[in-house]
Design a protein around this motif. Structure first.
Motif, PDB file in Angstrom:
ATOM      1  N   GLU A 163      36.195  96.943 -24.085  1.00 58.46           N
ATOM      2  CA  GLU A 163      36.951  95.698 -24.204  1.00 58.46           C
ATOM      3  C   GLU A 163      37.864  95.696 -25.411  1.00 58.46           C
ATOM      4  O   GLU A 163      38.636  94.763 -25.604  1.00 58.46           O
ATOM      5  N   ALA A 164      37.806  96.722 -26.245  1.00 58.72           N
ATOM      6  CA  ALA A 164      38.694  96.805 -27.403  1.00 58.72           C
ATOM      7  C   ALA A 164      40.110  97.124 -26.939  1.00 58.72           C
ATOM      8  O   ALA A 164      40.359  97.458 -25.779  1.00 58.72           O
ATOM      9  N   ALA A 165      41.054  97.015 -27.856  1.00 59.61           N
ATOM     10  CA  ALA A 165      42.440  97.337 -27.536  1.00 59.61           C
ATOM     11  C   ALA A 165      42.563  98.823 -27.208  1.00 59.61           C
ATOM     12  O   ALA A 165      41.921  99.664 -27.836  1.00 59.61           O
ATOM     13  N   PHE A 166      43.412  99.141 -26.228  1.00 63.92           N
ATOM     14  CA  PHE A 166      43.553 100.523 -25.754  1.00 63.92           C
ATOM     15  C   PHE A 166      44.141 101.425 -26.834  1.00 63.92           C
ATOM     16  O   PHE A 166      45.155 101.115 -27.443  1.00 63.92           O
ATOM     17  N   ARG A 167      43.440 102.570 -27.055  1.00 62.76           N
ATOM     18  CA  ARG A 167      43.879 103.567 -28.020  1.00 62.76           C
ATOM     19  C   ARG A 167      43.683 104.956 -27.407  1.00 62.76           C
ATOM     20  O   ARG A 167      42.608 105.274 -26.889  1.00 62.76           O
ATOM     21  N   GLN A 186      41.424 112.127 -24.916  1.00 64.43           N
ATOM     22  CA  GLN A 186      40.270 111.278 -24.604  1.00 64.43           C
ATOM     23  C   GLN A 186      40.545 109.872 -25.090  1.00 64.43           C
ATOM     24  O   GLN A 186      40.995 109.669 -26.225  1.00 64.43           O
ATOM     25  N   ILE A 187      40.282 108.898 -24.246  1.00 58.52           N
ATOM     26  CA  ILE A 187      40.508 107.499 -24.612  1.00 58.52           C
ATOM     27  C   ILE A 187      39.532 107.115 -25.719  1.00 58.52           C
ATOM     28  O   ILE A 187      38.317 107.214 -25.563  1.00 58.52           O
ATOM     29  N   ALA A 188      40.067 106.680 -26.859  1.00 57.77           N
ATOM     30  CA  ALA A 188      39.239 106.339 -28.011  1.00 57.77           C
ATOM     31  C   ALA A 188      38.666 104.935 -27.908  1.00 57.77           C
ATOM     32  O   ALA A 188      37.559 104.671 -28.391  1.00 57.77           O
ATOM     33  N   ALA A 189      39.395 104.019 -27.292  1.00 53.48           N
ATOM     34  CA  ALA A 189      38.930 102.635 -27.169  1.00 53.48           C
ATOM     35  C   ALA A 189      39.698 101.945 -26.060  1.00 53.48           C
ATOM     36  O   ALA A 189      40.826 102.320 -25.729  1.00 53.48           O
ATOM     37  N   GLY A 190      39.058 100.934 -25.470  1.00 53.56           N
ATOM     38  CA  GLY A 190      39.720 100.116 -24.479  1.00 53.56           C
ATOM     39  C   GLY A 190      39.815 100.760 -23.105  1.00 53.56           C
ATOM     40  O   GLY A 190      39.184 101.789 -22.826  1.00 53.56           O
ATOM     41  N   THR A 191      40.610 100.155 -22.252  1.00 53.42           N
ATOM     42  CA  THR A 191      40.827 100.659 -20.898  1.00 53.42           C
ATOM     43  C   THR A 191      42.322 100.693 -20.615  1.00 53.42           C
ATOM     44  O   THR A 191      43.113 100.005 -21.264  1.00 53.42           O
ATOM     45  N   GLY A 208      38.334 104.178 -18.941  1.00 53.95           N
ATOM     46  CA  GLY A 208      37.853 103.503 -20.135  1.00 53.95           C
ATOM     47  C   GLY A 208      37.502 104.455 -21.257  1.00 53.95           C
ATOM     48  O   GLY A 208      37.625 105.682 -21.134  1.00 53.95           O
ATOM     49  N   ALA A 209      37.052 103.886 -22.366  1.00 55.31           N
ATOM     50  CA  ALA A 209      36.742 104.637 -23.572  1.00 55.31           C
ATOM     51  C   ALA A 209      35.787 105.788 -23.279  1.00 55.31           C
ATOM     52  O   ALA A 209      34.826 105.643 -22.526  1.00 55.31           O
ATOM     53  N   GLY A 210      36.087 106.946 -23.862  1.00 52.54           N
ATOM     54  CA  GLY A 210      35.268 108.124 -23.674  1.00 52.54           C
ATOM     55  C   GLY A 210      35.682 109.007 -22.521  1.00 52.54           C
ATOM     56  O   GLY A 210      35.163 110.111 -22.363  1.00 52.54           O
ATOM     57  N   THR A 211      36.629 108.549 -21.706  1.00 50.44           N
ATOM     58  CA  THR A 211      37.082 109.319 -20.549  1.00 50.44           C
ATOM     59  C   THR A 211      38.241 110.232 -20.946  1.00 50.44           C
ATOM     60  O   THR A 211      39.188 109.801 -21.610  1.00 50.44           O
ATOM     61  N   SER A 212      38.182 111.492 -20.518  1.00 50.97           N
ATOM     62  CA  SER A 212      39.276 112.433 -20.758  1.00 50.97           C
ATOM     63  C   SER A 212      40.243 112.362 -19.581  1.00 50.97           C
ATOM     64  O   SER A 212      39.838 112.558 -18.432  1.00 50.97           O
TER      65      SER A 212
END
Length: 420
Positions: A219-223, A246-251, A283-287
């Motif tokens: 739910e954090a801002a996308f990074r 890799q997504i660091a935060a958000g979706t 979302g976060a953690g996905t490559s």
């Protein structure tokens, strides 16, 4: 309730972390038969009548011979209620850096103390590091309770002292749980002990299964730090240009408006590719590999972020450092700052304060930061970065300080003032 709990262990030398982790693995049936057989044989060779469960996690021969754990080891286990990823960190003071690493993504930390010794200097140091990293839940496992004859008064003194220390670090009532355990005997680890009738709380495993934790930062801002630009230039994909990482935060979803930093370029997401095919959301953690609507000049180290909640772009950082080098840090030092996938040159303009984790006070304008010191610094960067405060986005609010001469990691940095 989250279906996955990320936790870390910490504590002083010989507090029994390896035995406790081994007990959790054993009691949750997360040990393969051949592993248990090997441990049983090694235990017999040591003259023990029961398996030494610490050998389940101290896998390196050098660690076994010295009886210490010298690195962060990640363990995986599960119960019907929840899955767990556990970072087992070393207890030696010179390996505080490993505690920082292991706890950086933890939603809960299990901090061990020896019931015979109580809260000691290293306990307070680890608690301070965990508080600075923002680990929201603490468990104080008062281990070796069997060696003080399961004495309630001893446990109560330790629990009261640690609760006061944790409160001073900012932990609220309900976020710290104290449990009397014997990792060796199994008391209150996975099963309730009849030898502590005065303790009415949960076992360690029950608490880990049921503690409410904040979800992963979807739910954090996308990074999205760009790791690699993909341009195959083949007949099949003549115009393909994707940005992998890799997504660091958000979706993120196709159609989302994004900004590329530090340049400030704006466009929208046209597609999300993965090795298994395109996604409608990630979302976060996905490559993933992002496809953008416009052909922009983007390279490794750039940060793609949501356009309506972007990070700030700056060439000055006020940050909290956990100094991890034997070589002291002084103002004027030239270093490298690694933030996400980008590394830039920097100079330490000022040492603002040093935190004393024993007295919970700060010293203004120290001459230097020594090994394991925690301090506030002002850094000037050679290039601008897109950054967040650590409290808002831990992944993009953290960085490493690196020695430009030999590439050694000197410090873990958290953007913002985490004490004072």
């Amino acid at each position: 309730m989250s279906s996955l709990l990320r936790l870390a262990t910490a504590g002083s030398v010989d507090d029994g972390k390896s035995t406790l982790v081994g007990r959790l693995l054993y009691d949750t049936k997360s040990v393969l038969a051949d592993q248990l057989d090997a441990v049983t044989r090694a235990s017999v060779d040591k003259g023990l009548s029961t398996p030494d469960l610490s050998l389940l996690v101290d896998g390196l021969r050098s660690e076994r011979e010295q009886g210490i754990t010298i690195d962060v080891a990640y363990r995986y286990f599960a119960t019907p209620k929840r899955s767990f990823v556990l970072a087992d960190t070393p207890g030696h003071v010179q390996y505080t850096r490993n505690t920082v690493t292991g706890a950086s993504t933890a939603q809960l930390a299990v901090l061990l103390v020896d019931a015979r010794k109580g809260v000691i200097e290293q306990t307070r140091r680890h608690a301070a590091v965990l508080a600075l990293l923002g680990v929201p839940q603490l468990v104080l496992a008062v281990n070796k309770i069997d060696l003080v004859d399961y004495d309630e008064a001893t446990f109560a003194v330790i629990a009261k002292e640690f609760a006061a220390h944790a409160e001073s670090l900012g932990y609220r009532t309900g976020s710290v749980t104290t449990i009397p355990v014997s990792a060796l005997q199994g008391d209150n680890v996975a099963t309730k002990s009849g030898r502590t009738p005065w303790y009415t709380g949960p076992t360690l495993l029950e608490h880990l299964e049921n503690v409410p934790v904040a979800p992963d930062p979807h739910e954090a801002a996308f990074r999205f730090p760009v790791q690699y630009v993909i341009r195959p230039r083949t007949a099949e994909y003549p115009d393909y240009r994707g940005y992998a990482g890799q997504i660091a935060a958000g979706t993120v979803r196709p159609g989302d408006e994004i900004v590329v930093l530090p340049q400030g370029l704006r466009t929208r997401v046209e597609g999300i590719d993965t090795a298994d095919g395109p996604l409608a959301e990630a979302g976060a953690g996905t490559s993933v590999t992002l496809l953008l609507a416009d052909d922009l000049d983007i390279s490794r180290g750039d940060l793609i972020a949501t356009a309506d909640r972007p990070p700030r772009v700056t060439d000055e950082l006020a940050a909290t450092l956990c100094w991890l080098s034997a070589k002291p840090l002084k103002a004027g030092a030239r270093v490298l700052v690694k933030h996400g996938t980008r590394t830039v040159q920097a100079i330490v303009e000022e040492l603002t304060a040093r935190f004393d984790e024993q007295t919970l006070s700060s010293v203004d304008s120290p001459d230097s930061l020594a090994l394991n010191d925690i301090g506030l610094v002002e850094l000037r960067l050679a290039e601008s970065l897109g950054v967040d405060d650590y409290t808002d986005s831990p992944r993009t609010g953290a960085f490493l300080v690196i020695d430009p001469k030999d590439g050694d990691t000197l410090a873990a940095g958290l953007i913002g003032e985490r004490f004072r």
